[in-house]
Structures are given as C-alpha cells and as structure tokens.
Design a protein around this motif. Structure first.
Motif, mmCIF file in Angstrom:
data_model
loop_
_atom_site.group_PDB
_atom_site.id
_atom_site.type_symbol
_atom_site.label_atom_id
_atom_site.label_comp_id
_atom_site.label_asym_id
_atom_site.label_seq_id
_atom_site.Cartn_x
_atom_site.Cartn_y
_atom_site.Cartn_z
ATOM 1 N N MET A 120 -47.348 50.343 45.913
ATOM 2 C CA MET A 120 -46.560 51.881 45.927
ATOM 3 C C MET A 120 -45.509 51.976 47.009
ATOM 4 N N ILE A 121 -46.076 51.162 48.237
ATOM 5 C CA ILE A 121 -45.382 51.700 49.334
ATOM 6 C C ILE A 121 -43.882 50.822 49.363
ATOM 7 N N LEU A 122 -43.877 49.630 48.325
ATOM 8 C CA LEU A 122 -42.714 48.966 48.387
ATOM 9 C C LEU A 122 -41.748 49.767 47.294
ATOM 10 N N ARG A 123 -42.283 50.363 46.896
ATOM 11 C CA ARG A 123 -41.408 51.098 45.781
ATOM 12 C C ARG A 123 -40.861 52.451 46.453
ATOM 13 N N ASP A 124 -41.614 52.998 47.298
ATOM 14 C CA ASP A 124 -40.888 54.033 48.187
ATOM 15 C C ASP A 124 -39.656 53.459 49.155
ATOM 16 N N ILE A 125 -39.950 52.372 49.643
ATOM 17 C CA ILE A 125 -39.143 51.575 50.627
ATOM 18 C C ILE A 125 -37.743 51.434 49.820
ATOM 19 N N ALA A 126 -38.222 50.772 48.536
ATOM 20 C CA ALA A 126 -37.057 50.447 47.562
ATOM 21 C C ALA A 126 -36.034 51.718 47.084
ATOM 22 N N PRO A 132 -16.223 52.846 47.416
ATOM 23 C CA PRO A 132 -15.952 53.381 46.150
ATOM 24 C C PRO A 132 -15.474 52.116 45.166
ATOM 25 N N GLY A 133 -16.160 52.385 44.111
ATOM 26 C CA GLY A 133 -15.952 51.080 43.142
ATOM 27 C C GLY A 133 -16.996 50.264 43.218
ATOM 28 N N THR A 134 -18.000 50.172 44.236
ATOM 29 C CA THR A 134 -19.168 49.324 44.242
ATOM 30 C C THR A 134 -20.239 49.730 43.358
ATOM 31 N N VAL A 135 -20.497 48.823 42.455
ATOM 32 C CA VAL A 135 -21.841 49.092 41.802
ATOM 33 C C VAL A 135 -22.880 48.337 42.410
ATOM 34 N N ILE A 136 -24.011 49.137 42.628
ATOM 35 C CA ILE A 136 -25.261 48.631 43.234
ATOM 36 C C ILE A 136 -26.582 48.672 42.160
ATOM 37 N N PRO A 137 -26.683 47.605 41.494
ATOM 38 C CA PRO A 137 -27.742 47.739 40.523
ATOM 39 C C PRO A 137 -29.126 47.980 41.078
ATOM 40 N N ARG A 138 -29.922 48.464 40.718
ATOM 41 C CA ARG A 138 -31.317 48.939 41.186
ATOM 42 C C ARG A 138 -32.092 47.597 41.140
ATOM 43 N N ASP A 139 -31.865 46.824 40.244
ATOM 44 C CA ASP A 139 -32.674 45.363 40.119
ATOM 45 C C ASP A 139 -32.110 44.596 41.531
ATOM 46 N N LEU A 162 -34.190 42.473 46.745
ATOM 47 C CA LEU A 162 -34.163 42.280 48.182
ATOM 48 C C LEU A 162 -35.408 42.771 48.852
ATOM 49 N N ILE A 163 -35.866 43.706 48.077
ATOM 50 C CA ILE A 163 -37.330 44.246 48.656
ATOM 51 C C ILE A 163 -38.354 43.022 48.564
ATOM 52 N N HIS A 164 -38.134 42.460 47.302
ATOM 53 C CA HIS A 164 -39.258 41.258 47.099
ATOM 54 C C HIS A 164 -38.875 40.304 47.907
#
Length: 83
Positions: free
Chosen positions: A1-7, A20-27, A32-34
């Motif tokens: 769960m700590i990695l999820r909080d960091i993410a 502006p205009g930059t899309v940053i997908p959660r995946d 990056l966290i992985h």
C-alpha cells in the motif's frame, strides 16, 4: 500500500507541474514507481554482483553514478509530453 500512496502523490505532483496540453497517464506514473522500486530492491540485494556482471567496478562511486543516471532518466521521462 505504501507504493500506492507514493504513486498517488507523485502523480498529483506530475500533473500539477505539467505544462498545458501535457497528458500524464496514471499507468505511466505507476510504471515509474515500479521501475524505481525494482531498481532500488535489486541494487540493495544484488548491486555488487550486478555491477561486476555488467563489467563495472563495485565501488561507492559506481553506486552514486547509477543513482544519478537513474534519477536523470526518470526526470527526462517525467517531463516528456505525451501524444
């Protein structure tokens, strides 16, 4: 769960800092966290062996150099504009 909080926190910061205009997908943030977690655990457990296997000296300078290189790689990727 700590990695999820960091993410969650990292993703919010990436969105807030994005131009502006930059899309940053959660995946992408999750990947990056992985990457960071896998590199940190692998280096902690097998760093000296991995250095030697790659033909690098097993020194503290090699450790610092790898960390600097990984940080630069992550920063460069984090600022790339999607699509």
């Amino acid at each position: 769960m700590i990695l999820r909080d960091i993410a969650d926190r990292l993703h919010a910061r990436r969105i807030a800092a994005a131009p502006p205009g930059t899309v940053i997908p959660r995946d992408d943030t999750l990947s990056l966290i992985h990457l960071v977690a896998a590199a940190a655990f692998g280096d902690a457990l097998f760093g000296a062996q991995l250095h030697r296997s790659a033909g690098l000296p097993s020194t503290s300078e090699t450790d610092r150099g790898f960390r600097r290189w990984l940080a630069a790689l992550i920063r460069a990727h984090s600022t790339q504009k999607e699509g």
